[in-house]
Scaffold this motif. Sequence first.
Motif, PDB file in Angstrom:
ATOM      1  N   LEU A  69       0.826  -1.209   0.000  1.00 44.13           N
ATOM      2  CA  LEU A  69       0.000   0.000   0.000  1.00 44.13           C
ATOM      3  C   LEU A  69       0.860   1.258   0.000  1.00 44.13           C
ATOM      4  O   LEU A  69       0.535   2.256  -0.660  1.00 44.13           O
ATOM      5  N   THR A  70       1.974   1.202   0.734  1.00 48.49           N
ATOM      6  CA  THR A  70       2.885   2.349   0.752  1.00 48.49           C
ATOM      7  C   THR A  70       3.366   2.652  -0.666  1.00 48.49           C
ATOM      8  O   THR A  70       3.411   3.808  -1.100  1.00 48.49           O
ATOM      9  N   LEU A  71       3.680   1.584  -1.387  1.00 48.07           N
ATOM     10  CA  LEU A  71       4.133   1.730  -2.769  1.00 48.07           C
ATOM     11  C   LEU A  71       3.007   2.302  -3.648  1.00 48.07           C
ATOM     12  O   LEU A  71       3.238   3.135  -4.515  1.00 48.07           O
ATOM     13  N   ILE A  72       1.800   1.827  -3.398  1.00 49.06           N
ATOM     14  CA  ILE A  72       0.636   2.339  -4.141  1.00 49.06           C
ATOM     15  C   ILE A  72       0.508   3.848  -3.921  1.00 49.06           C
ATOM     16  O   ILE A  72       0.326   4.623  -4.861  1.00 49.06           O
ATOM     17  N   PHE A  73       0.639   4.275  -2.674  1.00 44.75           N
ATOM     18  CA  PHE A  73       0.522   5.704  -2.362  1.00 44.75           C
ATOM     19  C   PHE A  73       1.602   6.489  -3.088  1.00 44.75           C
ATOM     20  O   PHE A  73       1.355   7.570  -3.622  1.00 44.75           O
ATOM     21  N   TYR A  74       2.810   5.918  -3.086  1.00 48.88           N
ATOM     22  CA  TYR A  74       3.916   6.597  -3.759  1.00 48.88           C
ATOM     23  C   TYR A  74       3.590   6.795  -5.244  1.00 48.88           C
ATOM     24  O   TYR A  74       3.736   7.893  -5.777  1.00 48.88           O
ATOM     25  N   PHE A  75       3.130   5.737  -5.883  1.00 47.30           N
ATOM     26  CA  PHE A  75       2.844   5.849  -7.323  1.00 47.30           C
ATOM     27  C   PHE A  75       1.612   6.722  -7.591  1.00 47.30           C
ATOM     28  O   PHE A  75       1.545   7.409  -8.608  1.00 47.30           O
ATOM     29  N   ALA A  76       0.667   6.698  -6.666  1.00 46.26           N
ATOM     30  CA  ALA A  76      -0.489   7.593  -6.822  1.00 46.26           C
ATOM     31  C   ALA A  76      -0.022   9.041  -6.738  1.00 46.26           C
ATOM     32  O   ALA A  76      -0.496   9.908  -7.467  1.00 46.26           O
ATOM     33  N   TYR A  77       0.952   9.280  -5.844  1.00 47.76           N
ATOM     34  CA  TYR A  77       1.438  10.652  -5.658  1.00 47.76           C
ATOM     35  C   TYR A  77       2.212  11.148  -6.878  1.00 47.76           C
ATOM     36  O   TYR A  77       1.879  12.182  -7.458  1.00 47.76           O
ATOM     37  N   VAL A  78       3.273  10.417  -7.264  1.00 44.60           N
ATOM     38  CA  VAL A  78       4.068  10.898  -8.400  1.00 44.60           C
ATOM     39  C   VAL A  78       3.253  10.854  -9.695  1.00 44.60           C
ATOM     40  O   VAL A  78       3.428  11.702 -10.574  1.00 44.60           O
ATOM     41  N   GLY A  79       2.348   9.886  -9.789  1.00 45.99           N
ATOM     42  CA  GLY A  79       1.475   9.824 -10.964  1.00 45.99           C
ATOM     43  C   GLY A  79       0.597  11.067 -11.046  1.00 45.99           C
ATOM     44  O   GLY A  79       0.356  11.612 -12.119  1.00 45.99           O
ATOM     45  N   GLN A  80       0.151  11.512  -9.890  1.00 45.62           N
ATOM     46  CA  GLN A  80      -0.680  12.714  -9.847  1.00 45.62           C
ATOM     47  C   GLN A  80       0.115  13.938 -10.321  1.00 45.62           C
ATOM     48  O   GLN A  80      -0.393  14.768 -11.083  1.00 45.62           O
ATOM     49  N   ALA A  81       1.376  13.998  -9.890  1.00 46.54           N
ATOM     50  CA  ALA A  81       2.235  15.119 -10.299  1.00 46.54           C
ATOM     51  C   ALA A  81       2.419  15.123 -11.816  1.00 46.54           C
ATOM     52  O   ALA A  81       2.364  16.176 -12.461  1.00 46.54           O
ATOM     53  N   TRP A  82       2.608  13.940 -12.362  1.00 51.54           N
ATOM     54  CA  TRP A  82       2.797  13.845 -13.818  1.00 51.54           C
ATOM     55  C   TRP A  82       1.489  14.142 -14.548  1.00 51.54           C
ATOM     56  O   TRP A  82       1.468  14.792 -15.592  1.00 51.54           O
ATOM     57  N   ASN A  83       0.400  13.675 -13.955  1.00 52.75           N
ATOM     58  CA  ASN A  83      -0.932  13.870 -14.516  1.00 52.75           C
ATOM     59  C   ASN A  83      -1.267  15.358 -14.649  1.00 52.75           C
ATOM     60  O   ASN A  83      -1.896  15.794 -15.613  1.00 52.75           O
ATOM     61  N   LEU A  84      -0.799  16.127 -13.687  1.00 56.35           N
ATOM     62  CA  LEU A  84      -1.044  17.568 -13.721  1.00 56.35           C
ATOM     63  C   LEU A  84      -0.463  18.169 -15.011  1.00 56.35           C
ATOM     64  O   LEU A  84      -1.092  18.976 -15.679  1.00 56.35           O
ATOM     65  N   MET A  85       0.731  17.697 -15.361  1.00 58.41           N
ATOM     66  CA  MET A  85       1.411  18.258 -16.528  1.00 58.41           C
ATOM     67  C   MET A  85       0.872  17.659 -17.833  1.00 58.41           C
ATOM     68  O   MET A  85       0.633  18.378 -18.791  1.00 58.41           O
ATOM     69  N   MET A  86       0.687  16.346 -17.852  1.00 57.22           N
ATOM     70  CA  MET A  86       0.228  15.701 -19.086  1.00 57.22           C
ATOM     71  C   MET A  86      -1.295  15.704 -19.199  1.00 57.22           C
ATOM     72  O   MET A  86      -1.856  16.102 -20.210  1.00 57.22           O
ATOM     73  N   GLY A  87      -1.958  15.251 -18.123  1.00 60.13           N
ATOM     74  CA  GLY A  87      -3.401  15.095 -18.180  1.00 60.13           C
ATOM     75  C   GLY A  87      -4.123  16.429 -18.286  1.00 60.13           C
ATOM     76  O   GLY A  87      -5.120  16.553 -18.979  1.00 60.13           O
ATOM     77  N   TYR A  88      -3.630  17.434 -17.574  1.00 55.30           N
ATOM     78  CA  TYR A  88      -4.316  18.726 -17.579  1.00 55.30           C
ATOM     79  C   TYR A  88      -3.724  19.701 -18.580  1.00 55.30           C
ATOM     80  O   TYR A  88      -4.450  20.321 -19.337  1.00 55.30           O
ATOM     81  N   ALA A  89      -2.377  19.839 -18.563  1.00 50.15           N
ATOM     82  CA  ALA A  89      -1.786  20.840 -19.455  1.00 50.15           C
ATOM     83  C   ALA A  89      -1.382  20.247 -20.804  1.00 50.15           C
ATOM     84  O   ALA A  89      -0.987  20.987 -21.700  1.00 50.15           O
ATOM     85  N   GLY A  90      -1.449  18.913 -20.940  1.00 51.99           N
ATOM     86  CA  GLY A  90      -1.188  18.287 -22.230  1.00 51.99           C
ATOM     87  C   GLY A  90       0.268  18.270 -22.657  1.00 51.99           C
ATOM     88  O   GLY A  90       0.552  18.147 -23.840  1.00 51.99           O
ATOM     89  N   GLN A  91       1.197  18.377 -21.706  1.00 56.56           N
ATOM     90  CA  GLN A  91       2.617  18.363 -22.058  1.00 56.56           C
ATOM     91  C   GLN A  91       3.221  17.026 -21.654  1.00 56.56           C
ATOM     92  O   GLN A  91       3.272  16.685 -20.477  1.00 56.56           O
ATOM     93  N   LEU A  92       3.695  16.283 -22.640  1.00 54.46           N
ATOM     94  CA  LEU A  92       4.183  14.933 -22.399  1.00 54.46           C
ATOM     95  C   LEU A  92       5.619  14.946 -21.893  1.00 54.46           C
ATOM     96  O   LEU A  92       6.523  15.406 -22.582  1.00 54.46           O
ATOM     97  N   SER A  93       5.807  14.446 -20.678  1.00 53.57           N
ATOM     98  CA  SER A  93       7.160  14.289 -20.142  1.00 53.57           C
ATOM     99  C   SER A  93       7.444  12.812 -19.987  1.00 53.57           C
ATOM    100  O   SER A  93       6.665  12.076 -19.395  1.00 53.57           O
ATOM    101  N   LEU A  94       8.555  12.378 -20.532  1.00 48.25           N
ATOM    102  CA  LEU A  94       8.986  10.987 -20.344  1.00 48.25           C
ATOM    103  C   LEU A  94      10.271  10.971 -19.527  1.00 48.25           C
ATOM    104  O   LEU A  94      11.053  10.042 -19.606  1.00 48.25           O
ATOM    105  N   GLY A  95      10.489  12.042 -18.760  1.00 46.22           N
ATOM    106  CA  GLY A  95      11.712  12.125 -17.970  1.00 46.22           C
ATOM    107  C   GLY A  95      11.454  12.528 -16.538  1.00 46.22           C
ATOM    108  O   GLY A  95      12.286  13.158 -15.905  1.00 46.22           O
ATOM    109  N   HIS A  96      10.273  12.170 -16.017  1.00 41.33           N
ATOM    110  CA  HIS A  96       9.957  12.600 -14.660  1.00 41.33           C
ATOM    111  C   HIS A  96      10.843  11.957 -13.591  1.00 41.33           C
ATOM    112  O   HIS A  96      10.914  12.460 -12.479  1.00 41.33           O
ATOM    113  N   ALA A  97      11.531  10.859 -13.948  1.00 43.38           N
ATOM    114  CA  ALA A  97      12.476  10.259 -12.999  1.00 43.38           C
ATOM    115  C   ALA A  97      13.550  11.278 -12.617  1.00 43.38           C
ATOM    116  O   ALA A  97      14.100  11.229 -11.514  1.00 43.38           O
ATOM    117  N   LEU A  98      13.811  12.202 -13.530  1.00 42.08           N
ATOM    118  CA  LEU A  98      14.788  13.254 -13.244  1.00 42.08           C
ATOM    119  C   LEU A  98      14.425  13.999 -11.964  1.00 42.08           C
ATOM    120  O   LEU A  98      15.279  14.234 -11.104  1.00 42.08           O
TER     121      LEU A  98
END
Lengths: 234, 333
Positions: free
Chosen positions: B38-67
């Motif tokens: 579950l801890t891992l799920i929360f982690y991925f929900a969190y960083v996924g949300q951060a990425w979603n803000l940029m791609m899902g809402y603003a439409g900018q595709l980042s494939l380097g969020h590990a940076l």
Amino acid sequence: MLSVCDIDVFYGDAQALDRVSIDVEEGKIVAIVGANGAGKTSLIRTIAGMQRPARGHITFRGADITGWPSCRVCNAGIGQVAEGRQVFPTLTVRENLEVAALLPRARGKLAHSLARVFAMFPILAERGRQPAGTLSGGEQQMLAIGRCLMGRPDLVMFDEPSLGLAPALVQEVLKTIRELNRDGLTCVLVEQNVAVSLRLADRAYVLENGRITLSGAGAELLADDRVRQAYLGM
Amino acid sequence: MIELWRIAPPRGRIVIALALAVLLALPLAADRYVISVLTLIFYFAYVGQAWNLMMGYAGQLSLGHALYVGVGGYVAALMWLKLGIGPWLGVFAAVAAAAAFGAAIGWLGFRFGIAGVYFALLTIAFAEFTRIGFDHLELTGGAAGLFLPFEEKRIGEWWNLRGGQLLFYYLGLALAAGAALLVALMARSRLGYQWRAVREDETAARALGIDAFAVKMAAVVISSGMTAVGGVFYAFYYNNLFPSQVFEISRSIELILAPIVGGLGTVFGPVIGAFVLTPLGEGLTAVTGRFGINAPGVKAVFYGVVLIVIISAMPSGVWPRLAALFGLKDHAR
């Protein structure tokens, strides 16, 4: 009100506009007519700040707006209804309208602007919660016009507003433009549909291969032999 | 926030409150393994949300969020190791550093009209050359990695993220819930509207006077800064950082799966996606382990298959389908 003076526009090496000058007086309808690829859309994009001219300048209400970014040009009061309508398809009709009212000059007037647009196009109020992509072509054109008005422009450039619409709807759209103009909106109308736009316009320019080749009062050009031959097939 | 609660349909309120209550009380009943998943799920929900803000809402595709995960993690870990500054303070530096990287990438991309897949390539390039840089950076231990020591006396210093599984469970839960709330609020803000307009049609947005450059910059800076917080979490949870692990492109991909599977441009998409994908992946690891199969690539292949199946069955993601089923509304694309 708006004056374009001697502008050149290039896309790479290709020249789209060559020493183009036009004048738009406050409260008038000015038509820009010409064939496909004559540079009509380039002219609109340049005035709107979405394309930089290589030379020449543009003034609006005495201010030199050459090279201003589009957000600043819009906020100065120049709106545009772009070709092909370009509504935001997954946003609702209402959201499409609201997002256009975020412009600083329009922000405080959202409720009033919305009421005005809904009064003008009741169908938009009816479809308010629907995604804009589900509207018919005519409804999308009304939304595009309404959306532009949400930004409280003083001058609106219409790029091919009749494109792809059924004849009855074309009349509707042109009627709307005439009414808006009667209410004080200055209009620049870019059309391939030469006959109707010349009939509507106080003043018109003919654009050919990036140059202004003719200009005059709308009725005057309508009677001009060259226009009749080239654009009206008479 | 109160307004968000007010507009949520009653059924939605009940589900959210119930889910939160269950997750809050779960450590009373569940074993360590379930808690760690579950801890891992929360982690991925969190960083996924951060990425979603940029791609899902603003439409900018980042494939380097590990940076941003890596930069955030390294900055906070270094401050802790070298300066003795705890992550409760280090997180601010981590966010600032990652946001600076985000701003640099955004500026380059948006100023020079690098859009779509080309912008995505730019984000990959930045993540890759940062990885190579860190491989050779002595300060961070280079390729041999950076380790946070286990110190008996510090256990219980929760503000320094020194603690056991439960600390990270609750922190993860808070981060995932906080991120969902933040994105829900931003989606309804002026900026959120402008993001969605730019996502749908950037030219039309500009024609309406939206400053597309500024709006996109805001998206990449907020997204990268948010992601860095996930990096701090990662560093102090695992207590080690290797450039080859944190900056890898496979990490960037892994991080975007949850929002894609769950539903781009929706608040609950990344959460649902993480709840669907992470247990599947962990379950697979457990099964292959049980049978003594040692195939390092099997998880990637498995994720690939799951992705194909889900996306072909539900192109806009799992959540929009679920939401429609329950009669709820989210900002689906």
